[in-house]
Design an enzyme around this catalytic site. Structure first.
Site, PDB file in Angstrom:
ATOM      1  CG  PHE A 271     -13.154  -4.960  -1.877  1.00 45.35           C
ATOM      2  CD1 PHE A 271     -12.903  -3.656  -2.357  1.00 45.35           C
ATOM      3  CD2 PHE A 271     -11.736  -5.507  -1.212  1.00 45.35           C
ATOM      4  CE1 PHE A 271     -11.739  -2.781  -2.396  1.00 45.35           C
ATOM      5  CE2 PHE A 271     -10.765  -4.731  -1.484  1.00 45.35           C
ATOM      6  CZ  PHE A 271     -10.715  -3.316  -1.910  1.00 45.35           C
ATOM      7  N   GLY A 275     -10.555 -14.465  -6.998  1.00 48.46           N
ATOM      8  CA  GLY A 275      -9.370 -14.451  -7.582  1.00 48.46           C
ATOM      9  C   GLY A 275      -8.581 -15.436  -7.093  1.00 48.46           C
ATOM     10  CB  CYS A 282      -2.756  -3.127   5.276  1.00 48.58           C
ATOM     11  SG  CYS A 282      -1.495  -1.884   5.344  1.00 48.58           S
TER      12      CYS A 282
HETATM   13  P1  NAD Z   1       6.030   1.976   5.605  1.00 51.66           P
HETATM   14  O1  NAD Z   1       6.775   1.075   6.265  1.00 51.66           O
HETATM   15  O2  NAD Z   1       6.045   1.783   4.090  1.00 51.66           O
HETATM   16  O3  NAD Z   1       6.674   3.533   5.769  1.00 51.66           O
HETATM   17  C1  NAD Z   1       6.922   3.741   7.152  1.00 51.66           C
HETATM   18  C2  NAD Z   1       8.260   4.962   7.196  1.00 51.66           C
HETATM   19  O4  NAD Z   1       8.394   5.455   8.559  1.00 51.66           O
HETATM   20  C3  NAD Z   1       9.318   4.325   6.758  1.00 51.66           C
HETATM   21  O5  NAD Z   1       9.976   4.953   5.681  1.00 51.66           O
HETATM   22  C4  NAD Z   1      10.310   4.721   7.786  1.00 51.66           C
HETATM   23  O6  NAD Z   1      11.749   4.976   7.666  1.00 51.66           O
HETATM   24  C5  NAD Z   1       9.892   5.836   8.864  1.00 51.66           C
HETATM   25  N1  NAD Z   1      10.060   5.765  10.309  1.00 51.66           N
HETATM   26  C6  NAD Z   1       9.970   4.742  10.931  1.00 51.66           C
HETATM   27  N2  NAD Z   1      10.378   5.074  12.318  1.00 51.66           N
HETATM   28  C7  NAD Z   1      10.612   6.299  12.302  1.00 51.66           C
HETATM   29  C8  NAD Z   1      10.817   7.332  13.039  1.00 51.66           C
HETATM   30  N3  NAD Z   1      11.229   7.269  14.451  1.00 51.66           N
HETATM   31  N4  NAD Z   1      11.015   8.579  12.537  1.00 51.66           N
HETATM   32  C9  NAD Z   1      10.617   9.008  11.462  1.00 51.66           C
HETATM   33  N5  NAD Z   1      10.334   7.949  10.421  1.00 51.66           N
HETATM   34  C10 NAD Z   1      10.335   6.941  10.790  1.00 51.66           C
HETATM   35  O7  NAD Z   1       4.532   2.077   6.081  1.00 51.66           O
HETATM   36  P2  NAD Z   1       3.402   2.621   5.409  1.00 51.66           P
HETATM   37  O8  NAD Z   1       2.623   1.584   4.400  1.00 51.66           O
HETATM   38  O9  NAD Z   1       3.298   4.029   4.835  1.00 51.66           O
HETATM   39  O10 NAD Z   1       2.150   2.460   6.472  1.00 51.66           O
HETATM   40  C11 NAD Z   1       2.266   3.205   7.727  1.00 51.66           C
HETATM   41  C12 NAD Z   1       1.139   2.796   8.497  1.00 51.66           C
HETATM   42  O11 NAD Z   1      -0.045   3.154   7.881  1.00 51.66           O
HETATM   43  C13 NAD Z   1       0.839   1.364   8.867  1.00 51.66           C
HETATM   44  O12 NAD Z   1       0.481   1.237  10.317  1.00 51.66           O
HETATM   45  C14 NAD Z   1       0.172   0.890   7.879  1.00 51.66           C
HETATM   46  O13 NAD Z   1      -0.663  -0.420   8.267  1.00 51.66           O
HETATM   47  C15 NAD Z   1      -0.693   1.948   7.869  1.00 51.66           C
HETATM   48  N6  NAD Z   1      -1.534   1.843   6.666  1.00 51.66           N
HETATM   49  C16 NAD Z   1      -0.840   1.675   5.385  1.00 51.66           C
HETATM   50  C17 NAD Z   1      -1.636   1.826   4.152  1.00 51.66           C
HETATM   51  C18 NAD Z   1      -1.101   1.431   2.901  1.00 51.66           C
HETATM   52  O14 NAD Z   1      -1.402   1.427   1.959  1.00 51.66           O
HETATM   53  N7  NAD Z   1       0.274   1.027   2.640  1.00 51.66           N
HETATM   54  C19 NAD Z   1      -2.883   2.271   4.113  1.00 51.66           C
HETATM   55  C20 NAD Z   1      -3.491   2.685   5.305  1.00 51.66           C
HETATM   56  C21 NAD Z   1      -2.732   2.509   6.295  1.00 51.66           C
HETATM   57  C1  UGA Z   2      -6.323  -1.787   1.531  1.00 58.97           C
HETATM   58  C2  UGA Z   2      -7.623  -1.018   1.558  1.00 58.97           C
HETATM   59  O1  UGA Z   2      -8.432  -1.107   0.445  1.00 58.97           O
HETATM   60  C3  UGA Z   2      -7.362   0.187   2.118  1.00 58.97           C
HETATM   61  O2  UGA Z   2      -8.668   1.002   2.264  1.00 58.97           O
HETATM   62  C4  UGA Z   2      -6.387   0.142   3.227  1.00 58.97           C
HETATM   63  O3  UGA Z   2      -6.045   1.620   3.703  1.00 58.97           O
HETATM   64  C5  UGA Z   2      -5.230  -0.379   3.143  1.00 58.97           C
HETATM   65  O4  UGA Z   2      -5.384  -1.563   2.848  1.00 58.97           O
HETATM   66  C6  UGA Z   2      -4.390  -0.459   4.346  1.00 58.97           C
HETATM   67  O5  UGA Z   2      -4.851  -0.669   5.373  1.00 58.97           O
HETATM   68  O6  UGA Z   2      -3.199  -0.504   3.905  1.00 58.97           O
HETATM   69  P1  UGA Z   2      -4.367  -2.199  -0.500  1.00 58.97           P
HETATM   70  O7  UGA Z   2      -3.668  -3.234   0.353  1.00 58.97           O
HETATM   71  O8  UGA Z   2      -3.322  -1.118  -1.103  1.00 58.97           O
HETATM   72  O9  UGA Z   2      -5.623  -1.340   0.406  1.00 58.97           O
HETATM   73  O10 UGA Z   2      -4.955  -2.886  -1.798  1.00 58.97           O
HETATM   74  P2  UGA Z   2      -6.688  -3.161  -2.034  1.00 58.97           P
HETATM   75  O11 UGA Z   2      -7.077  -2.370  -3.323  1.00 58.97           O
HETATM   76  O12 UGA Z   2      -7.611  -3.224  -0.777  1.00 58.97           O
HETATM   77  O13 UGA Z   2      -6.303  -4.800  -2.551  1.00 58.97           O
HETATM   78  C7  UGA Z   2      -5.860  -5.650  -1.559  1.00 58.97           C
HETATM   79  C8  UGA Z   2      -5.854  -7.102  -2.129  1.00 58.97           C
HETATM   80  O14 UGA Z   2      -7.125  -7.740  -2.430  1.00 58.97           O
HETATM   81  C9  UGA Z   2      -5.149  -7.314  -3.589  1.00 58.97           C
HETATM   82  O15 UGA Z   2      -4.469  -8.391  -3.605  1.00 58.97           O
HETATM   83  C10 UGA Z   2      -6.343  -7.172  -4.461  1.00 58.97           C
HETATM   84  O16 UGA Z   2      -6.084  -8.196  -5.603  1.00 58.97           O
HETATM   85  C11 UGA Z   2      -7.321  -7.976  -3.495  1.00 58.97           C
HETATM   86  N1  UGA Z   2      -8.692  -7.978  -4.305  1.00 58.97           N
HETATM   87  C12 UGA Z   2      -9.228  -6.772  -4.094  1.00 58.97           C
HETATM   88  C13 UGA Z   2      -9.387  -9.103  -4.620  1.00 58.97           C
HETATM   89  O17 UGA Z   2      -8.981 -10.120  -4.968  1.00 58.97           O
HETATM   90  N2  UGA Z   2     -10.623  -8.934  -5.285  1.00 58.97           N
HETATM   91  C14 UGA Z   2     -11.434  -7.665  -4.996  1.00 58.97           C
HETATM   92  O18 UGA Z   2     -12.645  -7.294  -5.461  1.00 58.97           O
HETATM   93  C15 UGA Z   2     -10.711  -6.498  -4.404  1.00 58.97           C
END
Ligand code: NAD
Ligand code: UGA
Length: 457
Positions: A271, A275, A282
């Protein structure tokens, strides 16, 4: 991962699982658990998503997830449903619904509340003990103060339900690998029985490859998730600021600086890739939610504020370089190579490309973009305002400036000669440091890169 015939011959894990909410987190969780023979049902309110998942079609651009979902369906360990009552047959229920931002940046818990109500109602007539683990990212106090009481109210009972908060740390683009090989598993719980119950599940899930399990309070687990994301984002914003300083200091290159700084084990090299800023679903959302929470708690988080502010202005560095080369951008054609928020995903949420495109358009530039997989999603955000092309070569054709926004492998193959031949005014801004500046110089192509001091004549 087990092969399909091995999976079919392996007895199902002793505990059965339900996952509510099948976005990146829920679907990956469900598919990975099922691949280790835990009987898993994935539940979502989105009927279209469930229909497609039932036929083995993964709705996200995550190439490693597809075989896992198909394998789970084939072996019978994985099923999908829109019926929330199906949680009744699971021993452990994970809830991974979305937690978007409200207008003021604070967390929108409406999906968490609805899911709690629905799971609670579905458990009303169920006698067996359950562990319910919230997996969504939520501000401190949410599991104990919102999720659990809402669920208990609708279940009409308390004694048979144990609550955990079990944050997810996966990153898009390699969700399966992150799930099978996490740096740690964090389990927050209100009581030791639930804590050890969930820990025992993970013990079985990881088998010989046991992870470091951190067992703690619900609130610590909630803070751990936000602190991790805020720290990672802060690292990126910090190196981006250093990059801007390096670019203004003859003889400096942020890549050399970051490489040496990252060799210090107390800092770490990950990290520190400078860039045009971070994007994604998130980092921004979570830091805004954290700030709103801290404000309510009357605590200042100036580093988090600065991280957000630095990221807001970072894409504009490319605009500044373009203006330094071309003067006014009015009527100039600017090519954006890469639109997704990072390579390996078609996710456009908070993508830097959008902020950059809008700033270029405001200056009167004509903008054309290309992404290997995100053109479709980008169209819904920028369609009608910028043009899209089917290839990087077409994207740079006739342009006055090309900005490398997302470091996809296919852009690494573009040579200085290709830029020279196809652009009207060959000038390249490397926003992710994938090109060799010397080669561009030798080919007579104008070149600037994030964090690299301008070559002196
Ligand atoms: P998302 O918005 O892509 O998906 C959420 C899903 O939940 C949707 O498909 C929606 O239809 C469904 N949903 C909503 N209400 C519902 C209900 N009552 N019953 C059943 N299904 C329902 O979300 P995501 O990206 O998977 O993220 C989920 C959570 O995890 C968020 O809090 C996010 O911050 C966290 N998180 C996301 C990531 C990531 O990389 N996207 C990584 C770590 C944590
Ligand atoms: C990030 C965290 O890495 C996960 O651990 C976490 O679970 C997730 O958010 C979440 O809570 O949703 P993500 O957003 O999928 O994951 O992607 P990253 O790989 O972390 O990249 C995030 C952004 O930072 C990208 O735009 C990437 O280009 C940028 N980045 C990352 C940089 O500009 N420089 C770096 O050195 C690393």
């Amino acid at each position: 991962m087990l092969r399909a015939h091995e999976a079919a011959a392996t007895p199902l894990g002793s505990q059965s699982i339900a996952v509510v909410g099948l976005g990146y987190v829920g679907l990956t969780t469900a598919a990975c658990f099922a691949s280790r023979r835990f009987k898993t049902v994935g539940i979502d309110v989105n009927r279209e998503r469930i229909k497609r998942l039932k036929s083995g079609e993964v709705v996200l651009h995550e190439p490693t997830l597809q075989p896992l979902v198909r394998g789970g369906l084939d072996s019978g360990a994985l099923s999908f449903s829109t019926n929330i009552d199906d949680v009744g047959s699971a021993d452990i229920i994970f809830v991974a619904v979305g937690t978007p931002s409200r207008r003021d940046g604070s967390i929108d818990l409406s999906q968490v509340r609805t899911a709690a109500r629905e799971v609670g109602a579905a458990l009303r007539n169920v006698k067996e003990k359950k562990i319910v683990a919230l997996r969504s990212t939520v501000v401190p106090g949410t599991t104990a103060g919102v999720f659990a009481p809402t669920l208990v109210k609708h279940a009409g009972k308390r004694s048979t339900i144990g609550f955990c908060y079990n944050p997810e740390f996966l990153a898009e683009g390699h969700v399966v690998d992150d799930t099978f090989h996490p740096d740690r598993v964090v389990i927050g719980a209100e009581d030791s029985k639930s804590r050890y119950g969930l820990a025992s599940f993970y013990h079985h899930f990881y088998g010989a490859d046991r992870k470091k399990v951190v067992m703690t309070t619900l609130e610590n687990a909630e803070v751990i998730k936000y602190t991790s994301n805020a720290f990672l984002a802060m690292k990126v914003s910090f190196i981006n600021q250093v990059a801007n300083l390096c670019a203004a200091t003859p003889g400096c290159d942020v890549q050399v600086v970051a490489g040496a700084v990252g060799m210090d084990r107390r800092i770490g090299g990950l990290f520190l890739r400078a860039g045009l800023g971070y994007g994604g679903s998130c980092f921004g959302k979570d830091m805004r939610a954290l700030l709103a929470y801290a404000k309510k708690a009357d605590v200042g988080l100036p580093l988090v504020e600065a991280t957000l502010a630095a990221n807001e202005s970072q894409p504009l560095v490319a605009l500044k370089y373009a203006e330094e080369e071309l003067g006014s951008l009015r009527g100039k054609r600017v090519a954006l190579l890469g639109l997704a928020f990072k390579p390996g995903t078609d996710d456009m949420r908070e993508a830097v490309s959008v902020r950059l495109a809008e700033a270029l358009l405001a200056k009167g530039a004509e903008v054309v973009g290309h992404d290997p997989v995100a053109n479709g999603n980008a169209r819904s955000l920028l369609g009608g305002r910028i043009d899209f092309t089917g290839s990087p070569e077409d994207c740079i054709k006739g342009s006055d400036c090309a900005i490398l926004v997302t470091e996809w492998d296919e852009f690494k193959k573009l040579t200085p000669q290709t830029f020279k031949r196809r652009m009207r005014h060959p000038f390249v801004i490397d926003g992710r440091r994938i090109y060799d500046d010397k080669k561009f110089e030798e080919a007579g192509v104008g070149f600037r890169a994030i964090g690299l001091a301008k070559a002196t004549a």
